[in-house]
Design a protein around this motif. Structure first.
Motif, PDB file in Angstrom:
ATOM      1  N   GLN A 169       0.849  -1.188   0.000  1.00 32.57           N
ATOM      2  CA  GLN A 169       0.000   0.000   0.000  1.00 32.57           C
ATOM      3  C   GLN A 169       0.891   1.246   0.000  1.00 32.57           C
ATOM      4  OE1 GLN A 169      -2.420  -0.391   3.516  1.00 32.57           O
ATOM      5  NE2 GLN A 169      -3.751  -1.943   2.616  1.00 32.57           N
ATOM      6  N   ILE A 170       0.444   2.273  -0.750  1.00 35.75           N
ATOM      7  CA  ILE A 170       1.176   3.544  -0.799  1.00 35.75           C
ATOM      8  C   ILE A 170       0.236   4.654  -0.341  1.00 35.75           C
ATOM      9  CG2 ILE A 170       2.330   5.218  -2.297  1.00 35.75           C
ATOM     10  CD1 ILE A 170       3.027   2.852  -4.148  1.00 35.75           C
ATOM     11  N   TYR A 171       0.681   5.421   0.628  1.00 39.08           N
ATOM     12  CA  TYR A 171      -0.092   6.570   1.103  1.00 39.08           C
ATOM     13  C   TYR A 171       0.669   7.833   0.685  1.00 39.08           C
ATOM     14  CZ  TYR A 171      -2.527   3.066   3.843  1.00 39.08           C
ATOM     15  OH  TYR A 171      -3.253   1.965   4.222  1.00 39.08           O
ATOM     16  N   HIS A 172       0.190   8.438  -0.385  1.00 43.18           N
ATOM     17  CA  HIS A 172       0.879   9.608  -0.949  1.00 43.18           C
ATOM     18  C   HIS A 172       0.203  10.874  -0.409  1.00 43.18           C
ATOM     19  CE1 HIS A 172       2.848  12.363  -3.482  1.00 43.18           C
ATOM     20  NE2 HIS A 172       2.048  12.296  -4.537  1.00 43.18           N
ATOM     21  N   LEU A 173       0.881  11.544   0.512  1.00 40.72           N
ATOM     22  CA  LEU A 173       0.302  12.729   1.147  1.00 40.72           C
ATOM     23  C   LEU A 173       0.583  14.005   0.364  1.00 40.72           C
ATOM     24  CD1 LEU A 173       1.100  11.875   4.880  1.00 40.72           C
ATOM     25  CD2 LEU A 173      -0.853  11.206   3.465  1.00 40.72           C
ATOM     26  N   ALA A 174       1.171  13.853  -0.794  1.00 43.29           N
ATOM     27  CA  ALA A 174       1.329  14.903  -1.810  1.00 43.29           C
ATOM     28  C   ALA A 174       2.292  16.011  -1.397  1.00 43.29           C
ATOM     29  CB  ALA A 174      -0.019  15.473  -2.228  1.00 43.29           C
ATOM     30  N   LEU A 234       3.291  11.049 -10.137  1.00 50.14           N
ATOM     31  CA  LEU A 234       3.705  10.177 -11.241  1.00 50.14           C
ATOM     32  C   LEU A 234       4.656   9.087 -10.750  1.00 50.14           C
ATOM     33  CD1 LEU A 234       3.684   9.629 -14.310  1.00 50.14           C
ATOM     34  CD2 LEU A 234       5.616  11.199 -14.512  1.00 50.14           C
ATOM     35  N   ASN A 235       5.605   9.467  -9.892  1.00 46.14           N
ATOM     36  CA  ASN A 235       6.538   8.478  -9.345  1.00 46.14           C
ATOM     37  C   ASN A 235       5.817   7.415  -8.516  1.00 46.14           C
ATOM     38  OD1 ASN A 235       8.697   9.825 -10.504  1.00 46.14           O
ATOM     39  ND2 ASN A 235       9.178  11.005  -8.661  1.00 46.14           N
ATOM     40  N   MET A 236       4.864   7.855  -7.710  1.00 49.91           N
ATOM     41  CA  MET A 236       4.136   6.907  -6.867  1.00 49.91           C
ATOM     42  C   MET A 236       3.252   5.977  -7.703  1.00 49.91           C
ATOM     43  SD  MET A 236       5.150   7.262  -3.786  1.00 49.91           S
ATOM     44  CE  MET A 236       6.737   7.506  -4.606  1.00 49.91           C
ATOM     45  N   LEU A 237       2.677   6.492  -8.774  1.00 55.35           N
ATOM     46  CA  LEU A 237       1.883   5.645  -9.660  1.00 55.35           C
ATOM     47  C   LEU A 237       2.766   4.606 -10.349  1.00 55.35           C
ATOM     48  CD1 LEU A 237      -0.516   8.273 -11.291  1.00 55.35           C
ATOM     49  CD2 LEU A 237      -1.135   6.499  -9.635  1.00 55.35           C
ATOM     50  N   GLY A 238       3.983   5.037 -10.729  1.00 53.66           N
ATOM     51  CA  GLY A 238       4.920   4.092 -11.335  1.00 53.66           C
ATOM     52  C   GLY A 238       5.311   2.985 -10.377  1.00 53.66           C
TER      53      GLY A 238
END
Length: 237
Positions: free
Chosen positions: A6-11, A35-39
């Motif tokens: 799981q990735i929690y991207h707090l931007a 974009l990096n987190m989606l990759g």
């Protein structure tokens, strides 16, 4: 190597002090970081949660704010030109778009035939029969596109394109007729998410700009063929 479920991207910073201190870095974190987190999520098969902020609503004119509300923020005035399929001279010969593909495939066969004709005839015939010319059309060939010659596209805003609609087989047949070569039309597998139809509605361009395309497909293709002949070293017909 990072392996996660799981990735929690707090931007970016939620604090106005920090995100206003370097707004360019803030937006890069939002865009490039996302974009990096989606990759990463795609590579490891992880779920990705992206947190947004109520700041996107700005000083709202709607209360309470729903997800469909676009917000009331300080705007940057921009103009968007949405360009549909364009073709013409000086295109990258190997850029993978269908018009350049068909013309290059046909002309490269002409070049090959011209070169081998100076060898002995039997060897030339053997080589040509071993690798027959083919214009590769992705299955089933019924998907449609529109082709607007480059001179009709220059400096034009709004939906810009030629509403004339052609299947890929129709385009291949047109190029085949243009090159005057007995080439095969060969069906190949589709690329992922290949759109089945595309056609611009240019009514706004006609109404607001008084603009519509002038160059028909059969008029524009010979100009593109001439340019490709020069760059591929093919003798003109």
């Amino acid at each position: 190597m990072v392996e996660v479920d799981q990735i929690y991207h707090l931007a970016c910073h939620a604090s106005p002090i920090f995100y206003k201190y370097n707004p360019a870095k803030t937006i890069k974190t939002n865009a490039t970081g996302t974009l990096n987190m989606l990759g990463l999520a795609k590579r490891v098969g992880a779920k990705n949660l992206l947190t947004s902020t109520s700041e996107v609503y700005g000083d709202p004119l709607v209360h309470p704010q729903t997800e469909s509300y676009w917000g009331n923020v300080n705007p940057i005035e921009i103009r968007i030109a949405r360009i549909f399929n364009t073709y013409g001279p000086r295109m990258n010969i190997d850029d993978g778009r269908v018009v350049s593909n068909f013309i290059a495939q046909a002309l490269r066969f002409v070049t090959k035939a011209f070169k081998v004709c100076f060898a002995n005839i039997s060897a030339a015939i053997t080589e040509l029969l071993a690798a027959p010319a083919a214009l590769t059309v992705q299955k089933q060939g019924t998907q449609t596109r529109n082709f607007c010659y480059v001179s009709d596209m220059e400096t034009r805003p709004i939906n810009i394109g030629n509403p004339g609609e052609f299947t890929m087989v129709e385009l291949a047949e047109t190029v085949k007729d243009l090159i005057k070569l007995d080439v095969e039309i060969k069906m190949v597998e589709n690329t992922p998410d290949d759109p089945r139809q595309r056609k611009p509605d240019i009514s706004k361009a006609k109404e607001v700009l008084g603009w519509e395309p002038k160059v028909k497909l059969r008029e524009g293709l010979p100009l593109m063929e001439e340019d490709f002949c020069l760059r591929l070293g093919v003798l003109e017909k």
